[in-house]
Design an enzyme around this catalytic site. Structure first.
Site, PDB file in Angstrom:
ATOM      1  N   LYS A  24      24.967  39.210  -0.034  1.00  0.00           N
ATOM      2  CA  LYS A  24      26.048  40.185   0.151  1.00  0.00           C
ATOM      3  C   LYS A  24      27.349  39.487   0.526  1.00  0.00           C
ATOM      4  O   LYS A  24      28.429  39.936   0.161  1.00  0.00           O
ATOM      5  CB  LYS A  24      25.680  41.274   1.140  1.00  0.00           C
ATOM      6  CG  LYS A  24      25.407  40.804   2.554  1.00  0.00           C
ATOM      7  CD  LYS A  24      26.564  40.997   3.497  1.00  0.00           C
ATOM      8  CE  LYS A  24      26.156  40.941   4.911  1.00  0.00           C
ATOM      9  NZ  LYS A  24      26.043  39.693   5.592  1.00  0.00           N
ATOM     10  N   THR A  81      30.633  44.807   4.401  1.00  0.00           N
ATOM     11  CA  THR A  81      31.239  43.475   4.307  1.00  0.00           C
ATOM     12  C   THR A  81      32.270  43.406   3.183  1.00  0.00           C
ATOM     13  O   THR A  81      33.314  42.774   3.321  1.00  0.00           O
ATOM     14  CB  THR A  81      30.150  42.407   4.078  1.00  0.00           C
ATOM     15  OG1 THR A  81      29.201  42.498   5.142  1.00  0.00           O
ATOM     16  CG2 THR A  81      30.735  41.010   4.054  1.00  0.00           C
TER      17      THR A  81
END
Length: 159
Positions: A24, A81
């Site tokens: 990620k 994120t």
């Protein structure tokens, strides 16, 4: 932790969750690049789907459970994120899009380096991951690289 706002989701899929958490950070850099290039909100949606699809394929290839990327450590972490202005990896993507190469470090760039060094996965099989790796290695002409990525295999079609 019973009376806290902390939510914990238990899993036995250590490979799936581990790859989701690690990758990620890499994918989040693409969101920062796209934001810096002012590619728009629809691009964020596209990147979320493309990143999640690749993440799911990678998790499956690495013997994880295919649904693991769709949980908190995958999709939840990716969205947080990738879209947070205070995210280190979102900012790394912005800096790369500005062709600023000083102090480009963090889990995302380190992950790309380790994937190549240890030949963990073939990035050629994952076009978005390959785009991010290409830009991280040579952060020049980023808009052109995004355009070429978006044209993808359909650039040779006669539609």
């Amino acid at each position: 932790m019973h009376h806290t706002k902390l939510y914990i989701d238990h899993t036995f899929d250590i490979p799936g969750i581990s790859w989701s958490v690690i990758l990620k950070n890499v994918y989040a850099m693409a969101f920062g690049m796209a934001d810096e290039l002012k590619l728009g909100d629809n691009m964020r949606g596209y990147l979320a789907v493309a990143a999640l699809q690749e993440l799911n394929q990678i998790v499956h290839a690495m013997n994880g459970q295919s649904d693991s990327p769709y949980h908190l450590a995958g999709l939840g972490d990716l969205i947080t994120t990738a879209t947070s202005e205070s995210s280190h990896h979102h900012e790394l993507g912005r800096r790369l899009a500005r062709e600023e190469t000083q102090n480009i470090c963090g889990e995302g760039p380190h992950t790309l380096k380790m994937i190549k060094q240890h030949q963990l996965i073939n990035t050629q099989n994952y076009p978005l991951l390959q785009l991010i790796d290409t830009i991280a290695q040579n952060p020049h002409n980023i808009r052109l690289k995004f355009d070429e990525y978006l044209e993808g295999p359909s650039k040779n079609s006669k539609c």
